[in-house]
Scaffold this active site. Structure first.
Site, PDB file in Angstrom:
ATOM      1  CG  ASP A  44      10.736  82.927  12.030  1.00  0.00           C
ATOM      2  OD1 ASP A  44      11.623  82.067  12.067  1.00  0.00           O
ATOM      3  OD2 ASP A  44      10.804  84.053  12.476  1.00  0.00           O
ATOM      4  CG  HIS A 101      14.149  81.966  14.711  1.00  0.00           C
ATOM      5  ND1 HIS A 101      13.136  82.913  13.888  1.00  0.00           N
ATOM      6  CD2 HIS A 101      15.024  82.792  15.204  1.00  0.00           C
ATOM      7  CE1 HIS A 101      13.495  84.248  14.345  1.00  0.00           C
ATOM      8  NE2 HIS A 101      14.796  84.045  15.124  1.00  0.00           N
ATOM      9  CB  SER A 144      14.564  86.949  16.334  1.00  0.00           C
ATOM     10  OG  SER A 144      15.499  87.082  15.159  1.00  0.00           O
TER      11      SER A 144
END
Length: 763
Positions: free
Chosen positions: A142, A213, A539
């Site tokens: 990520d 994220h 996600s």
């Protein structure tokens, strides 16, 4: 003397105010006098009757009262919540209709409430059985990690497993000592990016996360316990990942400056070498054939090493055939809601309160602000009428988006939107004060505003409310990408759905988590910072499934990735918390099809003991690739082997789901018969007999042979055939049902979805 009496009264008033408590009061609605138009008005009047400037106490002294209406309830209970002094409570107990009251007590919610929603419990079920995922290593590819986050604390964790071969790579603003027994590895990969852009300067050339994220996804999968977590006052409680005792290894391959496939492949490659057990990939590429998909290729290598791979379905819903990561050897995860809502409380000038949805991260400073009813706000708002006021907007003809944007560009103080739209997830995350009410609650507001003639109508909005137990939940989120798979349409995708909407997890406290409007639309917004953030998307659902897979892996370390995936799919839930079929927000809240939710909503506690599993080996996937008519070279790019055996090509993969196409391609017959053969492995204890149960699949004729499967011992295998017969041209575009194998003791229900469609999704 009078001055001394006034001081005495003031002191008594202060004592009474200090002793005030919040109470939940139950009322008998049948006792409501007919003169009241609603129970809201009755509750308000009841409180007003006991609230005067002063009251006489039992010893004839004077005291100021403190009653304040907090909530009025419509569905949960018949009653209200109010702040009451001891004397007010005693008066209230004598009021008509009073039933009972209780002090409002503190409850510390699971902030990553999805764990609680999924039934994870520290005392029973998947968590204690799997030792909370202890020593399973979850690799997350990520945007990196914020190692200082409390979600990566290693309190009480044991020594890092000796099999771990990874490292904590030092870099800019990232010291190798930042890793610990929880965050056991951190690497970064940007050579591909720098090769493509030689003059590029990487602002954060390390594994440190400057996007947020990666921190969010990794803590969702396996974050440690963190108390007092919240998003600007919303969802306050304890945060935790799905596998809170699992280890985390982070591979940063996505940078602020860009992301390239080469770097992602390098990250997956390194994760395999380091010895991770689970790889979580909240990323993917759309519309790529399997043999051209770099993620598919890299993950084939992972599953050959026994590494479970969880991937996101994508956020291109609700359109059919929009998902990516339809790869047969990975888990493809859709996104759905949980039973938590974020709210604001609107109090009208007459004391009546109504609750609505909001995630506005700031506060409305005005104690009571003037309010004006505009109607539909899609047209130009007259500044003379709306500036520095709260506008009430009525959603008409599905123009909420237009109205929302129009209000944002004005100079209003705030907005109340009245709408029956149930897809409000992204609207409620407003940068200006906004509250969303149902038509029923909205009518109360409209009536109040329109009845005020002699003075400006005023209201107050209090934000930062959280409500759990919302129904129905889960529901498939509208943005979640739908199947079937573009790359392999003969394998039903997605595999299942997991919590993905408004998920609270760790966040870098130097990266803005929200912003609020400070003036006109041309003025810069004020950035807000938090250690936790609420995000939505597949996600977010992907790491939920990754964490659950870690729990199953911990309980069954010898199971293959296919066995773990099968266990998660066949035990998933198809009913919501109202015991009705899970709804699809993107399809007008109709029952979700397997193209939206796969086998159902992941159920961790049941996944640890599925009864039967559908297992697969690498050769089974090769047989599928051969059946897809891939060339020798194309297959080799996936398997990394030049000696692939294509002697038994087959499109009938031993998968825990079924998809049949009836699109009139066969002109030689008006009827089509499709058969699927499956082999299941018994993973229970002792002997057991399973009986097949079929639900209707449209007008198709579906049968199973044999109808019973008897097992004498663990790991025994049995095969069956399912036959689907129907017209070559189906009347309906999509029909679906389920095949369930139910054991004689009622302990196991092994469910597989069956989909038939008349739409062609192949190339």
């Amino acid at each position: 003397m009078a001055r001394h009496i006034s001081l005495y009264v003031w002191l008594l008033s202060l004592i009474v105010l200090t002793n005030a408590e919040t109470y939940i009061v139950h009322m008998d609605l049948s006792a409501m006098p007919k003169l009241f138009s609603s129970h809201h008005n009755w509750f308000s009047a009841t409180l007003n009757s006991i609230s005067t400037t002063t009251t006489t106490t039992t010893d004839n002294s004077l005291a100021t009262t403190s009653s304040k209406l907090v909530y009025t309830y419509t569905n949960a209970i018949n009653g209200f919540t109010a702040v009451l002094s001891p004397s007010e409570l005693e008066i209230l107990k004598k009021s008509p209709g009073y039933l009972s009251s209780m002090k409002d007590t503190k409850i510390e919610l699971d902030t990553t409430h999805s764990a609680q929603f999924l039934g994870l419990n520290p005392n029973s079920g998947a968590w204690p059985v799997s030792s909370f995922g202890e020593d399973v290593i979850v690799g997350v590819v990520d945007t990196g990690v914020w190692p200082e986050s409390g979600s990566f604390n290693d309190h009480g964790m044991t020594r890092v497993p000796a099999r771990w071969k990874g490292e904590c790579q030092a870099g800019y603003m990232f010291n190798s000592s930042l890793c610990n027994k929880k965050l056991i590895g951190a690497r970064y990969f940007n050579k591909g990016l720098l090769a493509k852009y030689p003059n590029l300067t990487i602002s954060m050339n390390s594994a440190r996360d400057t996007d947020g994220h990666g921190t969010h996804t990794s803590s969702t999968a396996a974050g440690s316990y963190v108390k007092h977590a919240s998003y600007f006052g919303y969802g306050t409680g304890i945060a935790m990942g799905m596998a809170p005792r699992a280890r985390v290894a982070v591979y940063k391959a996505i940078f602020d400056e860009g992301a390239l496939v080469s770097d992602i492949l390098a990250a997956i490659d390194q994760a395999i070498a380091d010895g991770v057990d689970v790889i979580s990939l909240s990323l993917g590429a759309d519309g790529i054939p399997l043999h051209q998909d770099p993620i598919a290729k890299a993950t084939f290598a992972a599953i050959e090493k026994g590494i479970f791979v969880s991937t996101s379905a994508g956020n291109s819903g609700p359109y059919l055939g929009s998902l990516h990561n339809g790869t047969p050897w990975v888990l493809t995860v859709a996104a759905s809601t949980i039973d938590r809502e974020f709210t604001g409380l609107l109090t009208l000038g007459n004391g009546v309160s109504v609750s609505g949805l909001s995630l506005y991260p700031g506060n409305l400073n005005s104690t009571k602000a003037p309010v004006v009813y505009v109607g539909a706000c899609e047209k130009h708002l007259d500044p003379k009428k709306v500036d520095q006021k709260i506008v009430v907007c009525l959603d008409s003809n599905d123009t909420l988006g237009e109205q929302f944007r129009n209000v944002r560009s004005s100079k209003v103080l705030g907005a109340i939107f009245i709408t029956d739209n149930t897809d409000l997830e992204f609207f409620i995350q407003s940068t200006y004060p906004a509250l969303f009410l149902t038509p029923q609650s909205g009518q109360i507001v409209i009536d109040y505003v329109q009845k005020i003639k002699t003075q400006p109508a005023k209201v107050h909005i209090k934000f930062q409310g959280t409500r759990v137990g919302a129904k129905p939940a889960p529901r498939v989120s509208s943005y979640s990408s739908r199947g079937p798979s573009y790359s392999v349409p003969v394998v039903l995708k997605p595999d299942l759905t997991a919590p993905g909407s408004l998920i609270l997890a760790a966040w870098p406290d130097k990266v803005s988590a929200a912003s609020i409007k400070t003036g006109s639309s041309t003025e810069p917004e004020q950035l807000l910072f938090s250690k936790f953030n609420l995000l939505s998307g597949t996600s977010m659902s992907c790491p939920h499934a990754s964490g659950v897979a870690a729990l199953v892996k911990a309980a069954h370390p010898d199971w293959t990735p296919a066995a773990i995936r099968s266990a998660m799919m066949t035990t998933s839930d198809i009913l919501d918390n109202t015991f009705q079929p899970i709804q699809d927000i993107g399809d007008d809240n109709k029952p979700a099809t397997p193209f939206a939710m796969g086998s159902g909503h992941v159920a961790p506690n049941k996944a640890l003991n599925p009864g039967l599993i559908y297992d697969l080996k690498s050769q089974d996937y090769v047989d599928l690739l051969c059946g897809l008519n891939y060339t020798k070279v194309q297959i080799q790019t996936i398997t990394r082997s030049s000696s692939n055996n294509c002697s038994n090509p087959s499109l009938d993969l031993n998968y825990p789901s079924f998809i049949a196409y009836f699109n009139g391609n066969d002109k030689s017959s008006s009827k089509v018969i499709q058969e699927f053969k499956r082999t299941v492995t018994y993973v229970g204890t002792g002997s057991s007999t399973f009986t097949a149960k079929l639900t209707p699949v449209g007008q198709l004729r579906v049968s199973v042979s044999p109808e019973t499967l008897s097992f004498k011992s663990k790991n025994e295998k049995k095969s069956y055939t399912i036959r689907i017969e129907g017209s070559n041209t189906m009347k309906d575009e999509i029909v679906f049902g389920f095949l369930s194998w139910i054991d004689s003791k009622g302990k196991f229900v092994v469910r597989s979805p069956i989909v038939a469609t008349s739409i062609s999704f192949s190339d």
